[in-house]
Design a protein around this motif. Structure first.
Motif, PDB file in Angstrom:
ATOM      1  N   MET A 118       0.569  -1.322   0.198  1.00  0.00           N
ATOM      2  CA  MET A 118      -0.268  -0.168  -0.105  1.00  0.00           C
ATOM      3  C   MET A 118       0.788   1.334   0.121  1.00  0.00           C
ATOM      4  SD  MET A 118      -2.765   1.419   2.748  1.00  0.00           S
ATOM      5  CE  MET A 118      -3.423   0.443   2.162  1.00  0.00           C
ATOM      6  N   ASN A 119       0.735   1.979  -1.263  1.00  0.00           N
ATOM      7  CA  ASN A 119       0.914   3.456  -1.003  1.00  0.00           C
ATOM      8  C   ASN A 119       1.445   4.587   0.590  1.00  0.00           C
ATOM      9  OD1 ASN A 119       2.363   2.566  -3.526  1.00  0.00           O
ATOM     10  ND2 ASN A 119       0.914   3.620  -4.420  1.00  0.00           N
ATOM     11  N   ALA A 120       1.919   4.980   1.030  1.00  0.00           N
ATOM     12  CA  ALA A 120       1.734   5.700   2.103  1.00  0.00           C
ATOM     13  C   ALA A 120       1.463   7.358   1.461  1.00  0.00           C
ATOM     14  CB  ALA A 120       2.751   5.940   2.270  1.00  0.00           C
ATOM     15  N   ALA A 121       1.156   7.538   2.542  1.00  0.00           N
ATOM     16  CA  ALA A 121      -0.734   8.946   2.607  1.00  0.00           C
ATOM     17  C   ALA A 121       0.107  10.282   1.524  1.00  0.00           C
ATOM     18  CB  ALA A 121      -1.816   9.335   3.380  1.00  0.00           C
ATOM     19  N   PRO A 122       0.394  10.972   0.399  1.00  0.00           N
ATOM     20  CA  PRO A 122       1.004  11.741   0.588  1.00  0.00           C
ATOM     21  C   PRO A 122       1.002  12.983   1.895  1.00  0.00           C
ATOM     22  CG  PRO A 122      -1.433  12.241  -0.413  1.00  0.00           C
ATOM     23  CD  PRO A 122      -1.484  10.924   0.317  1.00  0.00           C
ATOM     24  N   ALA A 123       2.286  13.812   1.668  1.00  0.00           N
ATOM     25  CA  ALA A 123       1.835  14.908   3.331  1.00  0.00           C
ATOM     26  C   ALA A 123       1.680  15.934   2.926  1.00  0.00           C
ATOM     27  CB  ALA A 123       3.656  14.429   3.339  1.00  0.00           C
ATOM     28  N   PHE A 124       1.340  15.961   1.347  1.00  0.00           N
ATOM     29  CA  PHE A 124       0.511  17.289   1.218  1.00  0.00           C
ATOM     30  C   PHE A 124      -0.020  17.568  -0.058  1.00  0.00           C
ATOM     31  CE2 PHE A 124       4.678  17.639  -0.353  1.00  0.00           C
ATOM     32  CZ  PHE A 124       5.170  17.985  -1.208  1.00  0.00           C
ATOM     33  N   CYS A 125      -0.834  18.601  -0.580  1.00  0.00           N
ATOM     34  CA  CYS A 125      -1.230  18.500  -1.629  1.00  0.00           C
ATOM     35  C   CYS A 125      -1.353  19.681  -2.282  1.00  0.00           C
ATOM     36  CB  CYS A 125      -2.423  17.966  -2.190  1.00  0.00           C
ATOM     37  SG  CYS A 125      -3.953  17.982  -0.687  1.00  0.00           S
ATOM     38  N   ALA A 126      -2.008  19.682  -3.481  1.00  0.00           N
ATOM     39  CA  ALA A 126      -2.094  21.247  -3.789  1.00  0.00           C
ATOM     40  C   ALA A 126      -3.621  21.551  -4.567  1.00  0.00           C
ATOM     41  CB  ALA A 126      -1.713  21.866  -5.170  1.00  0.00           C
ATOM     42  N   ILE A 127      -4.781  22.412  -3.774  1.00  0.00           N
ATOM     43  CA  ILE A 127      -6.348  22.016  -4.488  1.00  0.00           C
ATOM     44  C   ILE A 127      -6.865  23.218  -4.731  1.00  0.00           C
ATOM     45  CG2 ILE A 127      -8.611  22.482  -3.847  1.00  0.00           C
ATOM     46  CD1 ILE A 127      -7.434  20.208  -1.360  1.00  0.00           C
ATOM     47  N   ASP A 128      -6.815  23.249  -6.340  1.00  0.00           N
ATOM     48  CA  ASP A 128      -7.655  24.342  -6.969  1.00  0.00           C
ATOM     49  C   ASP A 128      -9.359  24.267  -7.413  1.00  0.00           C
ATOM     50  OD1 ASP A 128      -8.509  26.409  -8.859  1.00  0.00           O
ATOM     51  OD2 ASP A 128      -7.609  25.225 -10.829  1.00  0.00           O
ATOM     52  N   PHE A 129      -9.813  24.837  -6.313  1.00  0.00           N
ATOM     53  CA  PHE A 129     -11.134  24.543  -5.661  1.00  0.00           C
ATOM     54  C   PHE A 129     -11.866  25.829  -6.388  1.00  0.00           C
ATOM     55  CE2 PHE A 129     -14.364  26.632  -2.319  1.00  0.00           C
ATOM     56  CZ  PHE A 129     -15.384  25.201  -2.555  1.00  0.00           C
ATOM     57  N   GLY A 130     -12.482  25.193  -8.148  1.00  0.00           N
ATOM     58  CA  GLY A 130     -12.625  26.657  -9.032  1.00  0.00           C
ATOM     59  C   GLY A 130     -14.266  26.797  -8.999  1.00  0.00           C
ATOM     60  N   THR A 131     -14.663  27.494  -8.884  1.00  0.00           N
ATOM     61  CA  THR A 131     -16.022  27.752  -9.644  1.00  0.00           C
ATOM     62  C   THR A 131     -17.463  27.049  -9.773  1.00  0.00           C
ATOM     63  OG1 THR A 131     -16.050  30.565  -8.873  1.00  0.00           O
ATOM     64  CG2 THR A 131     -17.594  30.007 -10.053  1.00  0.00           C
ATOM     65  N   SER A 132     -16.176  27.310 -11.038  1.00  0.00           N
ATOM     66  CA  SER A 132     -16.640  25.635 -12.403  1.00  0.00           C
ATOM     67  C   SER A 132     -16.350  24.331 -12.165  1.00  0.00           C
ATOM     68  CB  SER A 132     -16.514  25.950 -13.360  1.00  0.00           C
ATOM     69  OG  SER A 132     -17.923  27.371 -13.872  1.00  0.00           O
ATOM     70  N   ASN A 133     -14.899  23.985 -12.017  1.00  0.00           N
ATOM     71  CA  ASN A 133     -14.273  23.025 -12.038  1.00  0.00           C
ATOM     72  C   ASN A 133     -12.788  23.051 -10.996  1.00  0.00           C
ATOM     73  OD1 ASN A 133     -14.893  21.384 -14.455  1.00  0.00           O
ATOM     74  ND2 ASN A 133     -15.146  23.759 -15.508  1.00  0.00           N
ATOM     75  N   SER A 134     -12.607  21.340 -10.277  1.00  0.00           N
ATOM     76  CA  SER A 134     -12.079  21.793  -9.392  1.00  0.00           C
ATOM     77  C   SER A 134     -10.509  20.417  -9.887  1.00  0.00           C
ATOM     78  CB  SER A 134     -12.218  21.346  -7.864  1.00  0.00           C
ATOM     79  OG  SER A 134     -13.229  22.489  -7.626  1.00  0.00           O
ATOM     80  N   ALA A 135      -9.483  21.115  -9.500  1.00  0.00           N
ATOM     81  CA  ALA A 135      -8.603  19.775 -10.154  1.00  0.00           C
ATOM     82  C   ALA A 135      -7.742  19.937  -8.672  1.00  0.00           C
ATOM     83  CB  ALA A 135      -7.504  20.547 -10.636  1.00  0.00           C
ATOM     84  N   VAL A 136      -6.522  19.362  -8.176  1.00  0.00           N
ATOM     85  CA  VAL A 136      -5.656  18.293  -7.249  1.00  0.00           C
ATOM     86  C   VAL A 136      -4.382  17.980  -7.881  1.00  0.00           C
ATOM     87  CG1 VAL A 136      -5.650  17.151  -5.123  1.00  0.00           C
ATOM     88  CG2 VAL A 136      -7.346  17.723  -5.937  1.00  0.00           C
TER      89      VAL A 136
END
Length: 424
Positions: free
Chosen positions: A1-19
């Protein structure tokens, strides 16, 4: 099992989101939020029926949320949630069907929780934010960021940082820069049009402290959802009585049409008392077909679908061609033409204000238009040819570059997160 990533970046958009998450020696990668899709509509559908589970009420997210709505499931579709930040609505409870209610803050948090889970449940995050959540009101703008941070912390993020979305896009652009240059980033999405002027270059890429390279940031709360609203009002809703007059010479009240064309207000049009009021206003209409169409929308709760048709029409005319809008689900055989001229006329004031904001950003940086080396376009609304051509015309010496309209910001946020957290 892969370890959980320590961090991430989130683009929480009005119409669409990405991580974006770490990807070993390769740096950062964008997460598939849905099968084969690196972006996901910022949408939640609350089902009227079904039991709560550990995550809360029965819900669908992203494309599945839109599909549930289109297929006619009983419930409530929520979109444009980001537009609530900075307003008193965030602490209010709204009806989500089946006798259930949900606080707007919990709706935002629930969507962020979904993104965090898809990212592998890291505890540190860089969140994108527009230059202004709220135009011209610094206190409300600060409140909006605090509300978003509170939602992020509520779902398990313990270390929360923010970065302006257009600056993140500049970091993405910088990956292809072969020499130092000054770039004007135009990040025009669903809710805001944001601009940053950033000095980029291969020798600057690895610096964490980039404050001196950020020459100006500016923005305006006008973007894709406003385009959709104006196109719906000018191109569709006139066939439902908007701006029409009745036998008495009085104009039909316009409030219902403004609410029908504003995503987060559409549900208010279905209130029983409001529907009953409009059912009794048939005599206000000079053309009874307009009233019949409006009542079909209100009684069958077709407002979100009508708004979606307007958004689709905007996309169809974005390349400069006329189109038609099939509304046969409202009235058999109803097909409305939408010309590019109608769209241009409807959007002209918004486009002019956005382009003017770009030039104001240059002035704030103490620069002239001819000192801009490149224009970097990102955000879903930069697919609108009228806007991109109009902006480029003001910077004839600048190279025009188009990024990934839906992923450039998330990619840049990931680069910033890697520099911020990668050595921690």
């Amino acid at each position: 099992m892969n370890a959980a990533p320590a961090f991430c970046a989130i683009d929480f958009g009005t119409s669409n989101s990405a991580v974006a998450v770490p990807d070993g020696a390769r740096g950062m990668r964008l997460v598939d939020l849905e099968p084969g899709q690196r972006t996901m509509p910022t949408a939640v559908f609350y089902f009227s029926e079904g039991a709560h589970d550990a995550d809360g009420p029965p819900r669908a997210f992203g494309r599945a949320a839109v599909k549930a709505y289109i297929e006619g499931h009983e419930g409530r579709l929520m979109r444009s949630m980001k537009s609530i930040l900075g307003s008193p609505l965030i602490d209010q409870t709204t009806d989500v069907g089946g006798g259930r209610g949900a606080k707007y803050s919990d709706i935002v948090a629930g969507y962020l929780k979904r993104l965090r889970r898809l990212a592998g449940e890291p505890t540190r995050v860089v969140l994108g934010r527009p230059v202004f959540f709220v135009d011209g009101e610094p206190a409300r703008d600060a409140t909006a960021q605090a509300q978003l941070e509170a939602c992020a912390r509520a779902v398990g993020f313990t270390d929360v940082h923010f970065q302006y979305e257009p600056i993140a896009a500049a970091f993405d652009f910088e990956q292809q820069a072969t020499q130092e240059q000054i770039v004007l980033v135009a990040d025009i999405g669903g809710g805001t049009s944001d601009f940053s002027i950033v000095r980029v270059g291969p020798e600057r890429m690895q610096r964490l402290a980039r404050r001196d390279d950020i020459l100006a940031s500016h923005g305006i709360h006008i973007a894709g959802t406003d385009f959709d609203r104006h196109i719906e009002l000018a191109g569709l809703l006139q066939a439902f009585g908007y701006r029409s007059t009745g036998p008495s010479g009085r104009e039909v009240p316009s409030g219902i049409y403004f609410d029908l064309s504003t995503w987060h207000l559409i549900n208010t049009c279905y209130a029983p008392l409001r529907v009953a009021e409009w059912r009794g206003m048939k005599s206000w209409f000079g053309d009874v077909r307009h009233h019949a169409r409006l009542m079909t929308v209100l009684e069958e709760r077709l407002g979100h679908e009508l708004a979606a048709r307007a958004e689709g029409a905007k996309i169809d005319i974005s390349g400069g061609a006329d189109t038609t809008v099939d509304l046969g689900h409202i009235e058999r055989g109803l097909v409305l033409p939408l010309s590019e001229k109608t769209a241009v006329d409807a959007l002209r004031a918004d486009l002019d204000r956005i382009i003017s904001t770009a030039h104001e950003t240059v002035a704030q940086a103490g620069l002239r238009a001819e000192q801009i080396d490149a224009l970097y376009f990102t955000g879903g609304s930069t697919g609108l040819r009228l806007l991109v051509d109009g902006m480029a015309a003001g910077f004839p010496q600048a190279r025009r570059v188009t990024g990934d309209r839906f992923a450039s910001v998330a990619t840049g946020l990931g680069l910033h997160a890697q520099r911020l957290f990668g050595t921690a």
